[in-house]
Design a protein around this motif. Structure first.
Motif, mmCIF file in Angstrom:
data_model
loop_
_atom_site.group_PDB
_atom_site.id
_atom_site.type_symbol
_atom_site.label_atom_id
_atom_site.label_comp_id
_atom_site.label_asym_id
_atom_site.label_seq_id
_atom_site.Cartn_x
_atom_site.Cartn_y
_atom_site.Cartn_z
ATOM 1 N N ARG A 60 -1.386 -1.296 4.000
ATOM 2 C CA ARG A 60 -2.284 -2.426 3.628
ATOM 3 C C ARG A 60 -1.525 -3.845 3.770
ATOM 4 N NH1 ARG A 60 -6.807 -3.646 3.877
ATOM 5 N NH2 ARG A 60 -6.539 -5.368 2.078
ATOM 6 N N LEU A 61 -0.314 -4.104 3.935
ATOM 7 C CA LEU A 61 0.193 -5.384 4.187
ATOM 8 C C LEU A 61 -0.370 -5.883 5.499
ATOM 9 C CD1 LEU A 61 3.909 -4.721 3.167
ATOM 10 C CD2 LEU A 61 2.441 -6.175 2.029
ATOM 11 N N SER A 62 -0.610 -5.120 6.433
ATOM 12 C CA SER A 62 -1.047 -5.788 7.585
ATOM 13 C C SER A 62 -2.612 -5.327 7.962
ATOM 14 C CB SER A 62 -0.095 -5.435 8.698
ATOM 15 O OG SER A 62 -0.327 -4.122 8.941
ATOM 16 N N ASP A 63 -3.316 -4.729 6.833
ATOM 17 C CA ASP A 63 -4.760 -4.311 6.973
ATOM 18 C C ASP A 63 -4.783 -3.184 7.971
ATOM 19 O OD1 ASP A 63 -7.159 -4.523 6.432
ATOM 20 O OD2 ASP A 63 -7.715 -5.746 8.127
ATOM 21 N N MET A 64 -3.852 -2.576 8.050
ATOM 22 C CA MET A 64 -4.042 -1.126 8.799
ATOM 23 C C MET A 64 -5.022 -0.262 8.598
ATOM 24 S SD MET A 64 0.081 -0.446 9.106
ATOM 25 C CE MET A 64 -0.035 1.147 9.991
ATOM 26 N N VAL A 65 -5.440 -0.027 7.092
ATOM 27 C CA VAL A 65 -6.457 0.503 6.438
ATOM 28 C C VAL A 65 -7.208 -0.240 5.581
ATOM 29 C CG1 VAL A 65 -5.083 2.613 6.699
ATOM 30 C CG2 VAL A 65 -4.813 1.378 4.546
ATOM 31 N N PRO A 66 -8.396 0.262 5.488
ATOM 32 C CA PRO A 66 -9.304 -0.609 4.392
ATOM 33 C C PRO A 66 -8.914 -0.454 3.273
ATOM 34 C CG PRO A 66 -10.563 0.884 5.981
ATOM 35 C CD PRO A 66 -9.105 1.344 6.002
ATOM 36 N N GLU A 67 -9.518 -1.469 2.222
ATOM 37 C CA GLU A 67 -8.791 -1.305 0.612
ATOM 38 C C GLU A 67 -9.784 -0.131 0.228
ATOM 39 O OE1 GLU A 67 -9.402 -4.810 -1.692
ATOM 40 O OE2 GLU A 67 -8.872 -6.060 -0.128
ATOM 41 N N ASN A 68 -9.271 0.533 -0.906
ATOM 42 C CA ASN A 68 -9.959 1.793 -1.403
ATOM 43 C C ASN A 68 -9.684 1.510 -3.022
ATOM 44 O OD1 ASN A 68 -7.931 3.654 -2.135
ATOM 45 N ND2 ASN A 68 -7.544 3.969 0.175
ATOM 46 N N PRO A 69 -10.373 1.807 -4.019
ATOM 47 C CA PRO A 69 -10.065 1.646 -5.475
ATOM 48 C C PRO A 69 -9.000 2.515 -5.788
ATOM 49 C CG PRO A 69 -12.093 2.723 -4.863
ATOM 50 C CD PRO A 69 -11.939 2.393 -4.049
ATOM 51 N N GLU A 70 -8.796 3.751 -5.053
ATOM 52 C CA GLU A 70 -7.630 4.686 -5.632
ATOM 53 C C GLU A 70 -6.258 4.131 -5.286
ATOM 54 O OE1 GLU A 70 -10.385 5.705 -3.699
ATOM 55 O OE2 GLU A 70 -11.715 6.500 -5.648
ATOM 56 N N HIS A 71 -6.337 3.364 -4.345
ATOM 57 C CA HIS A 71 -4.973 2.724 -3.649
ATOM 58 C C HIS A 71 -4.202 3.774 -2.953
ATOM 59 C CE1 HIS A 71 -4.819 -1.218 -5.851
ATOM 60 N NE2 HIS A 71 -5.892 -1.152 -5.371
ATOM 61 N N ILE A 72 -4.750 4.720 -2.489
ATOM 62 C CA ILE A 72 -3.982 5.776 -1.608
ATOM 63 C C ILE A 72 -4.686 5.756 -0.191
ATOM 64 C CG2 ILE A 72 -3.888 7.326 -3.752
ATOM 65 C CD1 ILE A 72 -6.107 8.976 -2.643
ATOM 66 N N VAL A 73 -3.796 6.849 0.672
ATOM 67 C CA VAL A 73 -4.176 6.922 1.764
ATOM 68 C C VAL A 73 -4.028 8.745 2.006
ATOM 69 C CG1 VAL A 73 -3.647 6.780 4.515
ATOM 70 C CG2 VAL A 73 -3.659 4.903 2.896
ATOM 71 N N HIS A 74 -5.133 9.074 2.353
ATOM 72 C CA HIS A 74 -5.278 10.431 2.420
ATOM 73 C C HIS A 74 -6.367 10.951 3.185
ATOM 74 C CE1 HIS A 74 -7.367 14.192 0.856
ATOM 75 N NE2 HIS A 74 -5.990 14.680 0.943
ATOM 76 N N ASP A 75 -6.153 12.006 4.124
ATOM 77 C CA ASP A 75 -7.468 12.451 4.998
ATOM 78 C C ASP A 75 -7.305 14.120 5.031
ATOM 79 O OD1 ASP A 75 -5.705 13.320 7.123
ATOM 80 O OD2 ASP A 75 -5.322 11.326 7.619
#
Length: 259
Positions: A60-75
Motif C-alpha cells: 500500500r505504501l506505493s499504491d501497488m494494491v487497492p485499499e481494502n477494509p481487511e488490510h490484507i493481500v490474499h488471492d
C-alpha cells in the motif's frame, strides 16, 4: 518508495563492489544475520494472517494494491495445493514473507502461468517444471535497518528449486525490480510487459537457469547453501497425522563450519 522496492534497491547495492574482500565482508554480514533468522511455513492461524497483513502494509505504501477494509493481500493462488507460504523472522520479529509455487503439468497453477500461460503452459505440457516465487514483501520499517532481508527471503526460492529439482526459477516482477534479478540470479526476460490481476502495475516475466548459476551463486553467496533436511522441512508435505515443524533454522552455517 514501497517496502519491497526499497528492500531490493538496498540489497542490490549492499555488497559494495566486486572485490573478493568486499564480497567476503558482505557474505559474512549476511551469514551473521542468518544466525538470527528463522523460517516459518504459514498454512493457518495467526502467522498466516500476519503475512497477509504484511503484504498489504508493504504494497500500500506505493499504491501497488487497492485499499481494502481487511488490510490484507490474499488471492486464490494462496489456496492451491502446490503453494507454500513463508514468514521470515529475525530475532522473533516478522520482517518479510514469500510464497512459492511448484508449477508442473499436474499442478500448473502459479502467478507466472496465470499471466503468461501462452508461454509457459506448452513448456509444462512438454514436461518442464518451475519454481515460481511471488508475493515477496518486506516490512518497510525493518528494511531500513536490515538491507539483507531480500537475500534472507529469496534464499527460499533457491531451496525450492533444489528440493523440487526444478531447472528454472521464474520471476513475475515489476520492471524496476529486474536489475536485482539480473544481477543476483543472471535472470533473462522471457515475457513482455503485461497486467497482473489485482495489482496496480504491469509485470514482466524473468527466468533463471538454476543449474547454470548454482556454483557461481554458492561461491559468491555461500549463505544460499542449505542441507537436504532443511529443504525437506520447508517444502515436504506432512503425512496424515504428522505435524509440520513450527520453525526451521537455516543450515548454511554447517557448510561454512565444514570448510
Amino acid at each position: 518508495m514501497d517496502g519491497q522496492l526499497a528492500a531490493l534497491r538496498h540489497a542490490a547495492g549492499a555488497d559494495g563492489g566486486n572485490s573478493s574482500d568486499n564480497m567476503s565482508s558482505f557474505a559474512r554480514n549476511i551469514s551473521a544475520m542468518l544466525e538470527r533468522t528463522e523460517y516459518r511455513r504459514c498454512d493457518k492461524g495467526e502467522d498466516l494472517e500476519d503475512i497477509y497483513r504484511l503484504r498489504y502494509k508493504s504494497y500500500r505504501l506505493s499504491d501497488m494494491v487497492p485499499e481494502n477494509p481487511e488490510h490484507i493481500v490474499h488471492d486464490e493462488l494462496d489456496e492451491t495445493e502446490n503453494c507454500s507460504k513463508f514468514g521470515i523472522y529475525i530475532d522473533g520479529e516478522l520482517v518479510s514473507t514469500l510464497r512459492i509455487h511448484h508449477a508442473c503439468s499436474a499442478t500448473p497453477q502459479s502467478p507466472s502461468t496465470t499471466v503468461y500461460g501462452d508461454i509457459l503452459r506448452p513448456m509444462l505440457a512438454a514436461g518442464a517444471h518451475f519454481a515460481d516465487p511471488s508475493r515477496f514483501a518486506a516490512d518497510p520499517d525493518w528494511s531500513k535497518i536490515y538491507p539483507q532481508i531480500p537475500y534472507l527471503t529469496l534464499r527460499l526460492a533457491g531451496m525450492a528449486c533444489f528440493y523440487f529439482d526444478a531447472p528454472y526459477c521464474l520471476s513475475t516482477i515489476r520492471p524496476e525490480h529486474a536489475g536485482f534479478y539480473r544481477r543476483i540470479y543472471c535472470s533473462e526476460q522471457i515475457g513482455e510487459l503485461r497486467d497482473y490481476p489485482g495489482l496496480n502495475y504491469k509485470v514482466v516475466l524473468y527466468r533463471a537457469n538454476v543449474n547454470a548459476i548454482r556454483e557461481r551463486s554458492f561461491s559468491r553467496f555461500p549463505f544460499f547453501r542449505s542441507t537436504p533436511m532443511e529443504q525437506r522441512m520447508l517444502f515436504e508435505t506432512p503425512g496424515a497425522g504428522e505435524l509440520a515443524p513450527l520453525t526451521i533454522l537455516p543450515t548454511a552455517k554447517y557448510f561454512r563450519e565444514a570448510a
